[in-house]
Motif scaffolding. Structure first.
Motif, mmCIF file in Angstrom:
data_model
loop_
_atom_site.group_PDB
_atom_site.id
_atom_site.type_symbol
_atom_site.label_atom_id
_atom_site.label_comp_id
_atom_site.label_asym_id
_atom_site.label_seq_id
_atom_site.Cartn_x
_atom_site.Cartn_y
_atom_site.Cartn_z
ATOM 1 N N LEU A 197 -0.109 -10.698 -10.383
ATOM 2 C CA LEU A 197 -0.133 -11.102 -8.970
ATOM 3 C C LEU A 197 -0.404 -9.898 -8.074
ATOM 4 O O LEU A 197 -1.202 -9.978 -7.128
ATOM 5 N N ALA A 198 0.253 -8.793 -8.362
ATOM 6 C CA ALA A 198 0.053 -7.587 -7.560
ATOM 7 C C ALA A 198 -1.400 -7.122 -7.631
ATOM 8 O O ALA A 198 -1.993 -6.729 -6.617
ATOM 9 N N ASP A 203 -3.704 -4.707 -1.822
ATOM 10 C CA ASP A 203 -4.663 -3.618 -1.639
ATOM 11 C C ASP A 203 -4.214 -2.380 -2.401
ATOM 12 O O ASP A 203 -5.043 -1.582 -2.840
ATOM 13 N N ARG A 204 -2.910 -2.267 -2.552
ATOM 14 C CA ARG A 204 -2.328 -1.039 -3.095
ATOM 15 C C ARG A 204 -0.994 -1.392 -3.729
ATOM 16 O O ARG A 204 -0.327 -2.328 -3.300
ATOM 17 N N VAL A 205 -0.620 -0.660 -4.766
ATOM 18 C CA VAL A 205 0.691 -0.847 -5.383
ATOM 19 C C VAL A 205 1.438 0.487 -5.407
ATOM 20 O O VAL A 205 0.836 1.553 -5.557
ATOM 21 N N VAL A 206 2.757 0.378 -5.238
ATOM 22 C CA VAL A 206 3.643 1.541 -5.304
ATOM 23 C C VAL A 206 4.626 1.264 -6.431
ATOM 24 O O VAL A 206 5.329 0.248 -6.416
ATOM 25 N N VAL A 207 4.661 2.137 -7.427
ATOM 26 C CA VAL A 207 5.513 1.951 -8.600
ATOM 27 C C VAL A 207 6.769 2.794 -8.444
ATOM 28 O O VAL A 207 6.684 4.003 -8.181
ATOM 29 N N LEU A 208 7.933 2.137 -8.594
ATOM 30 C CA LEU A 208 9.209 2.847 -8.535
ATOM 31 C C LEU A 208 9.889 2.816 -9.892
ATOM 32 O O LEU A 208 9.793 1.825 -10.623
ATOM 33 N N ALA A 209 10.579 3.883 -10.213
ATOM 34 C CA ALA A 209 11.388 3.971 -11.428
ATOM 35 C C ALA A 209 12.592 4.849 -11.114
ATOM 36 O O ALA A 209 12.438 5.945 -10.561
ATOM 37 N N ALA A 210 13.785 4.345 -11.412
ATOM 38 C CA ALA A 210 15.033 5.077 -11.157
ATOM 39 C C ALA A 210 15.117 5.572 -9.724
ATOM 40 O O ALA A 210 15.598 6.680 -9.452
ATOM 41 N N GLY A 211 14.628 4.758 -8.780
ATOM 42 C CA GLY A 211 14.745 5.083 -7.368
ATOM 43 C C GLY A 211 13.664 5.977 -6.803
ATOM 44 O O GLY A 211 13.645 6.241 -5.599
ATOM 45 N N ARG A 212 12.753 6.440 -7.646
ATOM 46 C CA ARG A 212 11.697 7.341 -7.180
ATOM 47 C C ARG A 212 10.330 6.677 -7.250
ATOM 48 O O ARG A 212 10.054 5.875 -8.149
ATOM 49 N N ALA A 220 -5.886 -1.440 -9.947
ATOM 50 C CA ALA A 220 -6.694 -1.215 -11.137
ATOM 51 C C ALA A 220 -6.643 0.236 -11.604
ATOM 52 O O ALA A 220 -6.830 0.523 -12.787
ATOM 53 N N ARG A 221 -6.382 1.149 -10.660
ATOM 54 C CA ARG A 221 -6.286 2.568 -11.032
ATOM 55 C C ARG A 221 -4.869 2.943 -11.477
ATOM 56 O O ARG A 221 -4.680 3.742 -12.390
ATOM 57 N N VAL A 222 -3.861 2.340 -10.835
ATOM 58 C CA VAL A 222 -2.472 2.708 -11.108
ATOM 59 C C VAL A 222 -1.965 2.112 -12.410
ATOM 60 O O VAL A 222 -1.263 2.774 -13.188
ATOM 61 N N PHE A 223 -2.317 0.850 -12.679
ATOM 62 C CA PHE A 223 -1.746 0.145 -13.825
ATOM 63 C C PHE A 223 -2.468 0.510 -15.126
ATOM 64 O O PHE A 223 -3.233 -0.273 -15.692
ATOM 65 N N PRO A 245 -8.846 -6.721 -13.568
ATOM 66 C CA PRO A 245 -8.154 -6.755 -14.860
ATOM 67 C C PRO A 245 -7.080 -7.831 -14.918
ATOM 68 O O PRO A 245 -6.517 -8.240 -13.904
ATOM 69 N N VAL A 246 -6.792 -8.277 -16.141
ATOM 70 C CA VAL A 246 -5.658 -9.164 -16.421
ATOM 71 C C VAL A 246 -4.879 -8.504 -17.544
ATOM 72 O O VAL A 246 -5.460 -8.014 -18.518
ATOM 73 N N PHE A 247 -3.560 -8.476 -17.407
ATOM 74 C CA PHE A 247 -2.733 -7.752 -18.354
ATOM 75 C C PHE A 247 -2.035 -8.703 -19.314
ATOM 76 O O PHE A 247 -1.487 -9.725 -18.906
#
Length: 265
Positions: A197-198, A203-212, A220-223, A245-247
């Motif tokens: 869905l994202a 337009d853009r995704v921001v990935v968080l892990a452990a609060g950062r 398409a570039r981030v994933f 892409p489809v994952f």
């Protein structure tokens, strides 16, 4: 309206759940916040609509600190659709959607014909026109979710926050909701679990892990397989072309023959 998080840290129960997060969302863009449970995406969004106060850092709308806005000003600027719609509303669907107009009315002011027109249009876009007289407490989870979308649309705020908006919705309504939100031209921040869905709507995704914040950019570039494996602990196959892409995911400890899934979302 431009949204800026500057060095935001949020502490809950003595633990930093968001750590020094800095992020700028330009006006009119749709940004997805993704990450595993407990990564801090919902907590970061709550600082924007003032449900949480950062221990350090600031959150600003067009350069103005949201903590300095009045409640009415904040509600006019930011509308929120939460992941778990309330079940204890003793109101009809139409009355609930009308609540979205409250920030625009004078104290004890009556609903105007314009308020009613805006509410009717919001209900039409959320596909709940036929539910207007129903009590919210009698609705299914998916129906309540669409009521909350209509209320947020009726608020007509330039910034829209969605916290797991596809909860309780079937696949068709997930896409209807995301397509409707994207068509508004507003600044949208959405906490999402579904990477497909994202990818399709943000337009853009921001990935968080452990609060950062650990990654930020076009989906398409981030994933990448490496990032998904590191952050989410799953293997992934990328289907389709690089622009669309489809994952397909599977747990690292499960043979691909039994656990792979590739639902386009």
């Amino acid at each position: 309206m431009r949204v800026e998080f500057d060095d935001v840290t949020v502490t809950l129960g003595g633990r930093d759940v968001v750590r020094q997060a800095s992020l700028i969302v330009e006006s009119g863009t749709m940004v997805g916040l993704v990450g595993p449970n407990g990564s801090g995406k919902s907590s970061l969004l709550r600082t924007l609509y003032r449900a949480l106060k950062p221990r350090q850092g600031t959150v600003a709308l067009d350069g103005q600190d949201v903590r300095r806005l009045s409640g009415r000003q904040a509600a006019r600027a930011v509308a929120v659709m939460l992941q778990d719609p309330p079940t204890d509303f003793d109101l009809s669907v139409h009355e609930t959607v009308l609540l979205g107009r409250a920030p625009h009315r004078a104290s004890f002011g009556r609903d105007t014909p314009e308020d009613v027109r805006i509410v009717d249009e919001a209900m039409r876009r959320a596909e709940i026109t036929d539910l207007g007289d129903r009590m919210v407490a009698t609705l299914s989870g998916g129906q309540r979710q669409r009521v909350m979308l209509a209320r947020a649309l009726a608020q007509e705020s330039p910034v829209l926050v969605l916290d797991e908006p596809s909860n309780h919705l079937d696949i068709s309504h997930q896409h209807e909701l995301m397509s409707t939100v994207r068509s508004l031209g507003r600044t949208v921040l959405a906490a999402l679990h579904d990477l497909n869905l994202a990818t399709q709507y943000c337009d853009r995704v921001v990935v968080l892990a452990a609060g950062r914040i650990v990654a930020d950019g076009p989906p398409a570039r981030v994933f990448t397989p490496d990032l998904i494996r590191t952050v989410f602990g799953v293997d992934v196959r990328v289907l389709g072309d690089t622009d669309d892409p489809v994952f397909a995911f599977r747990r690292l400890d499960v043979p691909s023959t039994s656990a792979e899934s590739s639902v386009r979302s």
